[in-house]
Design an enzyme around this catalytic site. Structure first.
Site, short mmCIF file in Angstrom:
data_model
loop_
_atom_site.label_atom_id
_atom_site.label_comp_id
_atom_site.label_asym_id
_atom_site.label_seq_id
_atom_site.Cartn_x
_atom_site.Cartn_y
_atom_site.Cartn_z
N GLU A 166 17.24 180.87 -51.68
CA GLU A 166 16.18 180.88 -50.67
C GLU A 166 14.88 181.40 -51.29
OE1 GLU A 166 14.75 180.13 -48.12
OE2 GLU A 166 15.89 180.34 -46.27
N ASP A 167 13.78 181.04 -50.67
CA ASP A 167 12.49 181.58 -51.11
C ASP A 167 12.29 183.00 -50.61
OD1 ASP A 167 12.29 180.74 -48.46
OD2 ASP A 167 10.48 179.54 -48.76
N ASP A 175 13.35 186.82 -44.18
CA ASP A 175 12.41 187.47 -43.28
C ASP A 175 13.23 188.10 -42.14
OD1 ASP A 175 9.89 188.05 -42.18
OD2 ASP A 175 9.76 186.14 -41.16
N PHE A 199 2.33 188.14 -44.87
CA PHE A 199 2.63 186.72 -45.01
C PHE A 199 2.23 186.24 -46.39
CE2 PHE A 199 2.52 182.19 -44.43
CZ PHE A 199 3.69 182.00 -43.70
N ARG A 231 1.88 175.89 -51.79
CA ARG A 231 3.20 175.94 -52.45
C ARG A 231 3.06 175.91 -53.97
NH1 ARG A 231 7.29 175.14 -48.67
NH2 ARG A 231 6.83 173.75 -46.94
#
Ligand code: IMP
Ligand code: MG
Length: 180
Positions: A97-98, A101, A150, A163
């Site tokens: 996963e990036d 959260d 964020f 990205r």
């Protein structure tokens, strides 16, 4: 409102950390092979770099789930957009996963992919925002713990942009500098 991106982690820091994670995974799975499952689109840059640093045999597959619209807060709804191409039965799966959260996406994925009878299933994330956790998930490999901000870059987007940044940055919203 205009946006600016403030650098949080440099390209060098990210690359070095990924190299270390690759070494750790290679030693944990010595004598075995791993099946990396990339959660598109955000994790794609990370997974490619990670795969290059793993020295045991690697196979890869890709899936896409969505829990976000164009806002910066989790909707809590996880939708399957693209499933894996191959079965997981008997494989040593690592979900890549990036960012974790709220944890909702990963807890959904672990359950769903765990039901497909892999030999083992672990989680690897480039970034973790532990302060924001709503659902308890055990992450086995974490690149960096970051504060509740964020972030974009290295695969992560804000409304599909940024990205391609080779570093991790924080999006900051500023008042438009008056063009008149
Ligand atoms: P969770 O289900 O709340 O853990 O959300 C995980 C997903 O939300 C990640 O895979 C990202 O796609 C997205 N996300 C969460 N935080 C950020 C962020 O700071 N920047 C970009 N995307 C994020
Ligand atoms: Mg993601």
């Amino acid at each position: 409102m205009a946006e600016e991106v403030r650098k949080l982690l440099t390209e060098k820091e990210v690359d070095e950390r990924i190299r270390t994670l690759g070494e750790q995974i290679s030693s944990d799975y010595a004598g075995q092979s791993v099946h990396l499952v990339c959660v598109l689109k955000g994790a794609v840059f990370f997974m490619c770099e990670l795969a290059k640093r793993i020295t045991v045999p690697v196979t890869m597959d890709f899936m896409c789930v969505s829990s976000y619209g164009s806002s910066t807060k989790s909707s809590g709804v996880v939708k399957m957009v693209k499933d894996l191409d191959e079965p997981l039965r008997g494989k040593n799966v690592i979900i890549v996963e990036d960012i974790v959260d709220s944890g909702r996406t990963l807890s959904y994925l672990i359950k769903m992919l765990g039901d497909r009878e892999p030999a083992s299933i672990r989680l690897c994330t480039l970034l973790d925002k532990p302060e924001r956790r709503v659902t308890d998930v055990k992450v086995d490999y974490t690149g960096f713990e970051i504060p509740d901000e964020f972030v974009v870059g290295y695969g992560l987007d804000y409304d599909q942009r940024y990205r391609n940044l080779p570093y991790i940055g924080v999006v900051e919203f500023t008042k438009e500098s008056g063009i008149n």
